[in-house]
Write an enzyme that holds these catalytic residues in place. Structure first.
Site, PDB file in Angstrom:
ATOM      1  N   ASP A  53      47.521  35.251  40.416  1.00 51.23           N
ATOM      2  CA  ASP A  53      47.224  36.488  39.690  1.00 51.23           C
ATOM      3  C   ASP A  53      46.801  36.184  38.248  1.00 51.23           C
ATOM      4  O   ASP A  53      45.875  35.414  38.037  1.00 51.23           O
ATOM      5  CB  ASP A  53      48.461  37.403  39.779  1.00 51.23           C
ATOM      6  CG  ASP A  53      48.232  38.795  39.228  1.00 51.23           C
ATOM      7  OD1 ASP A  53      47.469  39.559  39.850  1.00 51.23           O
ATOM      8  OD2 ASP A  53      48.814  39.123  38.186  1.00 51.23           O
ATOM      9  N   ARG A  54      47.458  36.779  37.233  1.00 54.72           N
ATOM     10  CA  ARG A  54      47.062  36.523  35.844  1.00 54.72           C
ATOM     11  C   ARG A  54      47.150  35.033  35.528  1.00 54.72           C
ATOM     12  O   ARG A  54      46.326  34.498  34.782  1.00 54.72           O
ATOM     13  CB  ARG A  54      47.958  37.290  34.868  1.00 54.72           C
ATOM     14  CG  ARG A  54      48.108  38.757  35.126  1.00 54.72           C
ATOM     15  CD  ARG A  54      46.800  39.485  35.240  1.00 54.72           C
ATOM     16  NE  ARG A  54      46.061  39.517  33.976  1.00 54.72           N
ATOM     17  CZ  ARG A  54      44.849  40.072  33.845  1.00 54.72           C
ATOM     18  NH1 ARG A  54      44.230  40.596  34.895  1.00 54.72           N
ATOM     19  NH2 ARG A  54      44.245  40.086  32.680  1.00 54.72           N
ATOM     20  N   HIS A  76      45.916  49.772  37.317  1.00 57.76           N
ATOM     21  CA  HIS A  76      46.592  49.241  36.134  1.00 57.76           C
ATOM     22  C   HIS A  76      45.637  48.429  35.255  1.00 57.76           C
ATOM     23  O   HIS A  76      45.852  48.336  34.042  1.00 57.76           O
ATOM     24  CB  HIS A  76      47.809  48.391  36.532  1.00 57.76           C
ATOM     25  CG  HIS A  76      47.488  47.217  37.382  1.00 57.76           C
ATOM     26  ND1 HIS A  76      47.160  47.328  38.721  1.00 57.76           N
ATOM     27  CD2 HIS A  76      47.445  45.884  37.089  1.00 57.76           C
ATOM     28  CE1 HIS A  76      46.929  46.124  39.206  1.00 57.76           C
ATOM     29  NE2 HIS A  76      47.091  45.238  38.251  1.00 57.76           N
ATOM     30  N   TYR A 106      45.702  42.107  29.280  1.00 56.09           N
ATOM     31  CA  TYR A 106      44.637  42.824  29.980  1.00 56.09           C
ATOM     32  C   TYR A 106      43.511  43.239  29.030  1.00 56.09           C
ATOM     33  O   TYR A 106      42.331  43.235  29.419  1.00 56.09           O
ATOM     34  CB  TYR A 106      45.214  44.042  30.702  1.00 56.09           C
ATOM     35  CG  TYR A 106      45.868  43.672  32.006  1.00 56.09           C
ATOM     36  CD1 TYR A 106      45.203  43.845  33.219  1.00 56.09           C
ATOM     37  CD2 TYR A 106      47.138  43.116  32.041  1.00 56.09           C
ATOM     38  CE1 TYR A 106      45.789  43.479  34.420  1.00 56.09           C
ATOM     39  CE2 TYR A 106      47.737  42.746  33.231  1.00 56.09           C
ATOM     40  CZ  TYR A 106      47.059  42.930  34.425  1.00 56.09           C
ATOM     41  OH  TYR A 106      47.639  42.558  35.612  1.00 56.09           O
ATOM     42  N   HIS A 137      49.562  40.789  48.216  1.00 57.50           N
ATOM     43  CA  HIS A 137      49.220  40.160  46.946  1.00 57.50           C
ATOM     44  C   HIS A 137      50.203  39.067  46.531  1.00 57.50           C
ATOM     45  O   HIS A 137      49.803  38.031  45.996  1.00 57.50           O
ATOM     46  CB  HIS A 137      49.155  41.234  45.860  1.00 57.50           C
ATOM     47  CG  HIS A 137      48.851  40.725  44.492  1.00 57.50           C
ATOM     48  ND1 HIS A 137      47.689  40.039  44.200  1.00 57.50           N
ATOM     49  CD2 HIS A 137      49.563  40.779  43.330  1.00 57.50           C
ATOM     50  CE1 HIS A 137      47.682  39.713  42.917  1.00 57.50           C
ATOM     51  NE2 HIS A 137      48.815  40.149  42.373  1.00 57.50           N
TER      52      HIS A 137
END
Length: 323
Positions: free
Chosen positions: A133-134, A178, A240, A301
């Site tokens: 992910d991030r 999000h 983000y 995910h």
């Protein structure tokens, strides 16, 4: 790699300072694991946990989680590697500095430098990376800026950030709401998250494919605890905001210069996740890297927690190759 990045990367390695202070998530990890902090720049300290012996392996978590995401795969990995699991800046028990005007201090370039410094503090000049992910976005930038440090790279459930923004569809925007909420100017999203941080974790994570059943309750409590820490909402939003601005500038500069990731890259995604439904991960990564393979895993995910055995079966031969 530009000169400022090279200069920062070549600075004297900071010192890893180990701690024996009890931590709320200790029960998730082997007793042999150790915690440490590394001051990567004035006022910014990165928290990490290490475990195992062998060639170095860096594990990088995603949103809205902490290094605890790796607890189910750690025992097997620590049997083969010296595993290093940091909390990204803005997350977990790492520092959460106020964002710069251009969000550059939360750029993936800056976050990658944090982790290069952590690895150097432990004596690891070259290492392998597994990231979700991030964290996988930080790993992508690390591999682009520091190809001499990243030997092999495995990324979980992402397509390149630039591709995902340029190809945003209605289905993606609805599922990844999000992304567009967190980039709103401060303090709007921070104020809403801080009104009930545990509920944010419930909403973001519980509404995915597997619901809350995918998570060890102790790990989920840890994610909620971390979201309640001062500055956590702001750090998360700045991550983000950087992704929607300065990170895209860096990615476009790579594309315009024709830069490719030279190291072996494996990408895996959840067969039941949003990325698989909205993008072609292999095709997108083959536009930025020269040696790419991978495929879907039976998961949503949160692959390291939903399908730890399947992840290990897929990634272990790749990570251990050459050792």
């Amino acid at each position: 790699m530009n000169s400022s990045v090279a200069s920062s990367a070549s600075a004297v390695a900071p010192v890893a300072r180990f701690t024996t202070e009890p931590h709320p998530a200790d029960a998730l990890f082997p007793a042999s694991s150790r915690r440490l902090f590394v001051d990567v720049e004035p006022g910014v300290r990165i928290h990490a946990r290490v475990c195992g012996e062998g060639p170095p392996l860096l594990l990088i978590h995603g949103h809205p989680q902490t290094l605890a995401i790796w607890h189910r795969v750690l025992p097997a990995l620590a049997a083969r590697f010296s595993v290093v699991m940091p909390d990204l800046r803005g997350y977990g028990d790492s520092s959460k500095p106020r964002g710069d005007a251009d969000h550059g201090n939360y750029s993936k370039r800056r976050m990658a430098l944090d982790l290069v410094a952590v690895m150097r503090s432990l004596g690891h000049e070259r290492f392998r990376v597994l990231a979700h992910d991030r964290g996988a976005r930080v790993a992508h930038r690390m591999a682009a800026d520091h190809p001499d440090r990243v030997e092999r790279l495995a990324l979980l459930d992402i397509a390149p950030t630039l591709a995902m923004y340029e190809q945003t569809s209605e289905a993606f925007a609805r599922a990844y709401w999000h992304w567009f909420f967190l980039i709103q100017p401060s303090p709007l999203p921070e104020r809403l998250i801080e009104a009930d941080p545990p509920a944010y974790a419930l909403d973001v994570m519980g509404r995915r494919h597997a619901g809350l059943s995918a998570f060890d309750p102790r790990a989920f409590i840890e994610y909620q605890r971390a979201l309640c820490l001062p500055g956590a909402a702001h750090g998360m939003c700045e991550d983000y905001r950087a992704a929607a601005g300065i990170d895209l500038d860096h990615d476009r500069a790579d594309r315009e210069a024709g830069r490719w990731l030279p190291m072996p890259l494996r990408v895996y995604w959840g067969a039941d996740g949003v990325v698989a439904k909205c993008f072609d991960p292999l095709a997108e990564w083959r536009r930025v890297a020269s040696d790419v393979d991978g495929g879907p895993l039976p998961s949503g995910h949160y692959i390291p927690e939903e399908a730890p055995d399947e992840l290990l079966a897929a990634v272990m031969p790749f990570l251990t190759e050459g050792h």
